[in-house]
Design a protein around this motif. Structure first.
Motif, PDB file in Angstrom:
ATOM      1  N   VAL A   1      43.950  38.471  50.987  1.00  0.00           N
ATOM      2  CA  VAL A   1      44.561  37.262  51.554  1.00  0.00           C
ATOM      3  C   VAL A   1      43.561  36.560  52.476  1.00  0.00           C
ATOM      4  O   VAL A   1      43.483  35.323  52.493  1.00  0.00           O
ATOM      5  CB  VAL A   1      45.902  37.601  52.263  1.00  0.00           C
ATOM      6  CG1 VAL A   1      46.414  36.414  53.066  1.00  0.00           C
ATOM      7  CG2 VAL A   1      46.943  38.039  51.235  1.00  0.00           C
ATOM      8  N   SER A   2      42.749  37.334  53.200  1.00  0.00           N
ATOM      9  CA  SER A   2      41.734  36.703  54.071  1.00  0.00           C
ATOM     10  C   SER A   2      40.772  35.863  53.245  1.00  0.00           C
ATOM     11  O   SER A   2      40.407  34.752  53.639  1.00  0.00           O
ATOM     12  CB  SER A   2      40.899  37.751  54.811  1.00  0.00           C
ATOM     13  OG  SER A   2      41.703  38.466  55.674  1.00  0.00           O
ATOM     14  N   ILE A   3      40.350  36.393  52.100  1.00  0.00           N
ATOM     15  CA  ILE A   3      39.422  35.645  51.238  1.00  0.00           C
ATOM     16  C   ILE A   3      40.099  34.356  50.753  1.00  0.00           C
ATOM     17  O   ILE A   3      39.520  33.269  50.791  1.00  0.00           O
ATOM     18  CB  ILE A   3      38.973  36.518  50.034  1.00  0.00           C
ATOM     19  CG1 ILE A   3      38.049  37.636  50.522  1.00  0.00           C
ATOM     20  CG2 ILE A   3      38.298  35.673  48.960  1.00  0.00           C
ATOM     21  CD1 ILE A   3      37.696  38.672  49.457  1.00  0.00           C
ATOM     22  N   LEU A   4      41.367  34.486  50.326  1.00  0.00           N
ATOM     23  CA  LEU A   4      42.078  33.300  49.825  1.00  0.00           C
ATOM     24  C   LEU A   4      42.264  32.264  50.930  1.00  0.00           C
ATOM     25  O   LEU A   4      42.145  31.056  50.696  1.00  0.00           O
ATOM     26  CB  LEU A   4      43.442  33.707  49.257  1.00  0.00           C
ATOM     27  CG  LEU A   4      43.429  34.501  47.941  1.00  0.00           C
ATOM     28  CD1 LEU A   4      44.840  34.985  47.601  1.00  0.00           C
ATOM     29  CD2 LEU A   4      42.877  33.659  46.789  1.00  0.00           C
ATOM     30  N   LYS A   5      42.564  32.754  52.151  1.00  0.00           N
ATOM     31  CA  LYS A   5      42.752  31.812  53.279  1.00  0.00           C
ATOM     32  C   LYS A   5      41.452  31.059  53.539  1.00  0.00           C
ATOM     33  O   LYS A   5      41.463  29.844  53.769  1.00  0.00           O
ATOM     34  CB  LYS A   5      43.161  32.576  54.543  1.00  0.00           C
ATOM     35  CG  LYS A   5      44.643  32.864  54.590  1.00  0.00           C
ATOM     36  CD  LYS A   5      45.039  33.463  55.929  1.00  0.00           C
ATOM     37  CE  LYS A   5      46.533  33.720  55.941  1.00  0.00           C
ATOM     38  NZ  LYS A   5      46.943  34.706  56.946  1.00  0.00           N
ATOM     39  N   ALA A   6      40.329  31.783  53.497  1.00  0.00           N
ATOM     40  CA  ALA A   6      39.035  31.129  53.745  1.00  0.00           C
ATOM     41  C   ALA A   6      38.776  30.075  52.666  1.00  0.00           C
ATOM     42  O   ALA A   6      38.290  28.978  52.965  1.00  0.00           O
ATOM     43  CB  ALA A   6      37.922  32.170  53.770  1.00  0.00           C
ATOM     44  N   MET A   7      39.115  30.388  51.424  1.00  0.00           N
ATOM     45  CA  MET A   7      38.884  29.419  50.345  1.00  0.00           C
ATOM     46  C   MET A   7      39.766  28.197  50.532  1.00  0.00           C
ATOM     47  O   MET A   7      39.341  27.061  50.349  1.00  0.00           O
ATOM     48  CB  MET A   7      39.180  30.059  48.968  1.00  0.00           C
ATOM     49  CG  MET A   7      38.234  31.181  48.618  1.00  0.00           C
ATOM     50  SD  MET A   7      38.528  31.874  46.971  1.00  0.00           S
ATOM     51  CE  MET A   7      37.373  30.891  46.026  1.00  0.00           C
ATOM     52  N   SER A   8      41.034  28.458  50.921  1.00  0.00           N
ATOM     53  CA  SER A   8      41.975  27.361  51.125  1.00  0.00           C
ATOM     54  C   SER A   8      41.521  26.475  52.288  1.00  0.00           C
ATOM     55  O   SER A   8      41.573  25.243  52.217  1.00  0.00           O
ATOM     56  CB  SER A   8      43.364  27.955  51.368  1.00  0.00           C
ATOM     57  OG  SER A   8      44.217  27.023  51.921  1.00  0.00           O
ATOM     58  N   GLU A   9      41.034  27.119  53.381  1.00  0.00           N
ATOM     59  CA  GLU A   9      40.575  26.336  54.537  1.00  0.00           C
ATOM     60  C   GLU A   9      39.360  25.486  54.191  1.00  0.00           C
ATOM     61  O   GLU A   9      39.188  24.381  54.691  1.00  0.00           O
ATOM     62  CB  GLU A   9      40.243  27.271  55.716  1.00  0.00           C
ATOM     63  CG  GLU A   9      41.500  27.622  56.513  1.00  0.00           C
ATOM     64  CD  GLU A   9      41.351  28.908  57.316  1.00  0.00           C
ATOM     65  OE1 GLU A   9      40.206  29.296  57.621  1.00  0.00           O
ATOM     66  OE2 GLU A   9      42.408  29.523  57.620  1.00  0.00           O
ATOM     67  N   ALA A  10      38.515  26.032  53.295  1.00  0.00           N
ATOM     68  CA  ALA A  10      37.295  25.295  52.924  1.00  0.00           C
ATOM     69  C   ALA A  10      37.591  24.185  51.917  1.00  0.00           C
ATOM     70  O   ALA A  10      36.762  23.318  51.694  1.00  0.00           O
ATOM     71  CB  ALA A  10      36.269  26.266  52.336  1.00  0.00           C
ATOM     72  N   SER A  11      38.787  24.223  51.320  1.00  0.00           N
ATOM     73  CA  SER A  11      39.084  23.247  50.273  1.00  0.00           C
ATOM     74  C   SER A  11      39.692  21.976  50.858  1.00  0.00           C
ATOM     75  O   SER A  11      40.516  22.027  51.771  1.00  0.00           O
ATOM     76  CB  SER A  11      40.077  23.864  49.281  1.00  0.00           C
ATOM     77  OG  SER A  11      40.644  22.845  48.506  1.00  0.00           O
ATOM     78  N   SER A  12      39.288  20.843  50.305  1.00  0.00           N
ATOM     79  CA  SER A  12      39.861  19.585  50.799  1.00  0.00           C
ATOM     80  C   SER A  12      40.978  19.114  49.881  1.00  0.00           C
ATOM     81  O   SER A  12      41.624  18.103  50.138  1.00  0.00           O
ATOM     82  CB  SER A  12      38.770  18.524  50.886  1.00  0.00           C
ATOM     83  OG  SER A  12      38.129  18.441  49.635  1.00  0.00           O
ATOM     84  N   ASP A  13      41.244  19.852  48.779  1.00  0.00           N
ATOM     85  CA  ASP A  13      42.282  19.334  47.882  1.00  0.00           C
ATOM     86  C   ASP A  13      43.424  20.294  47.573  1.00  0.00           C
ATOM     87  O   ASP A  13      44.275  19.995  46.757  1.00  0.00           O
ATOM     88  CB  ASP A  13      41.661  18.761  46.588  1.00  0.00           C
ATOM     89  CG  ASP A  13      40.842  19.761  45.825  1.00  0.00           C
ATOM     90  OD1 ASP A  13      40.276  19.391  44.812  1.00  0.00           O
ATOM     91  OD2 ASP A  13      40.774  20.924  46.270  1.00  0.00           O
ATOM     92  N   TYR A  14      43.426  21.459  48.205  1.00  0.00           N
ATOM     93  CA  TYR A  14      44.644  22.292  48.119  1.00  0.00           C
ATOM     94  C   TYR A  14      44.791  23.127  49.378  1.00  0.00           C
ATOM     95  O   TYR A  14      43.830  23.362  50.113  1.00  0.00           O
ATOM     96  CB  TYR A  14      44.649  23.177  46.866  1.00  0.00           C
ATOM     97  CG  TYR A  14      43.680  24.342  46.886  1.00  0.00           C
ATOM     98  CD1 TYR A  14      44.033  25.559  47.479  1.00  0.00           C
ATOM     99  CD2 TYR A  14      42.427  24.236  46.303  1.00  0.00           C
ATOM    100  CE1 TYR A  14      43.148  26.627  47.486  1.00  0.00           C
ATOM    101  CE2 TYR A  14      41.533  25.300  46.308  1.00  0.00           C
ATOM    102  CZ  TYR A  14      41.903  26.495  46.906  1.00  0.00           C
ATOM    103  OH  TYR A  14      41.033  27.542  46.914  1.00  0.00           O
TER     104      TYR A  14
END
Ligand code: ATP
Length: 362
Positions: free
Chosen positions: A23-36
């Motif tokens: 979940v930490s990895i997914l959160k980091a990806m989500s935070e870095a994303s500008s479109d989801y």
């Protein structure tokens, strides 16, 4: 910006240990994303929850799962926590039935040749998907087979309704894989139509669906021959689709080809909902030691991003799903952050951190 709600079941045994870094990895990806944007709700279910509260799958948790865009589930069940009738607590099976998750999707992809017990010839790649029907077949009478003094009976059930949905799913998946460059667009129906009428029926429904997809090639194979070919020439498969029990057995063979349960992701998918979880169980023998392999859980999370991307036609999610899978592949290929089950010495967090670092390399 599109938002997605993810229901998270941390589960039992090693479940929370492998879910949290994922979940930490997914959160980091989500935070870095500008479109989801991904929002996570951790909800209780499982054997430990049953031991504490008397409920293995609280209705409130089911509601959260039903309303979520996707469900991430870690391993569940503990050998010494059982219902009064002696059966195991397995909410991961209950949820398949409750949410009609008829397609058990088991990718068989060798990420790092060194992990596979097979010798892969130059120019060949093992990358196929096994789809296991997950709501009927020989599991139809699960828990209620008839046992008499000198005879026991279970029933194999194949319905037109479920088979049609299953085969449509298989052909659609073969089309998606072709679009994504993962396969040629081919579906193999695995059965035992030479012996059982129920499988001749299964095959007939497959053929009818195949006729609706002239752009995807297809063939049939008997399950026994399929087991042989999965070892002798697994690189020839693209999508294979089969009955519940056959799929149960072949998917463990698939995990063996990949290098073990620790690198085998899976998804249980229906028309409205999908659950993503590793193939392995809760491994109570190593729980609490920080040594569990998180790769299968992380690869399941990558499958979730890909599924959400296809479902919502979202390029950002599709790209991140592919990136996450590629990051795990790089870590497995380098071999310097492997967990004990893969012959390494890395702990769970070290292995997951290596994936997070590989993601940042792009
Ligand atoms: P289930 O019936 O719930 O699938 P199981 O009894 O088949 O479970 P698992 O819990 O999958 O078994 O464990 C089988 C073996 O694999 C155990 O020795 C366990 O420690 C090991 N194992 C399973 N998952 C992992 C993992 N993620 N990392 C390291 N070892 C694992």
């Amino acid at each position: 910006m599109q938002s997605f709600e993810i229901a998270v079941f941390e589960g039992d045994g090693i479940g929370p240990e492998i879910m949290r870094p994922t979940v930490s990895i997914l959160k980091a990806m989500s935070e870095a994303s500008s479109d989801y944007d991904l929002a996570f709700s951790v909800v209780p279910a499982g054997a430990a929850n049953y031991a504490q509260t008397g409920e293995s799958f609280p209705e409130q948790s089911m509601d959260v799962a039903r309303k979520a865009s996707a469900i991430l589930l870690s391993a569940m069940g503990l050998p010494d926590v059982r219902y009064p009738d002696g059966t195991e607590i397995s909410p991961q099976i209950d949820i398949r039935k409750r949410l009609d998750l008829f397609a058990g999707v088991r990718p068989v992809r060798v990420n790092a040749a060194a992990l596979s017990p097979l010798t892969i010839p130059d120019g060949k790649e093992i990358d196929f998907v096994l789809i296991r029907e997950s709501t009927e077949g020989l599991f139809y009478t699960q828990g209620c087979g008839e046992v008499e003094a000198n005879e026991a009976r279970e029933t194999l059930r194949i319905t037109r309704e479920v088979s049609e949905k299953l085969f449509r799913f298989a052909f659609d998946l073969a089309g998606q894989r072709r679009t994504q460059g993962s396969g040629p667009g081919h579906v193999t129906c695995v059965d035992k139509a030479n012996v059982f009428r129920a499988f001749a029926f299964f095959r007939e429904i497959f053929d009818a669906e195949a006729a609706r997809h002239p752009d995807i090639t297809n063939d049939h194979a008997y399950v026994d021959a399929t087991a042989l070919w999965m070892v002798q020439r697994p690189w020839d498969f693209d999508v294979m689709v089969t009955e519940n029990m056959f799929g149960d057995i072949l998917s463990d063979l698939g995990a063996g080809i990949m290098g073990g349960l620790g690198v085998a992701p899976s998804a249980d998918i229906g028309l409205e909902h999908a659950v993503f979880q590793p193939c392995h169980g809760s491994a109570p023998d190593i729980a609490g030691q920080g040594v569990a392999n998180p790769f299968a859980m992380i690869l399941s999370a990558a499958m979730m991003l890909n599924w959400l991307g296809v479902r919502h036609d979202h390029a950002g999610l599709l790209a991140d799903g592919a990136q996450l899978q590629a990051a795990v592949d790089r870590v497995l290929m380098r071999g310097n952050a492997l967990t004990r089950d893969l012959g390494g010495t890395a702990g769970t967090n070290e292995a997951a951190d290596a994936v997070a670092a590989a993601l940042r390399e792009k």
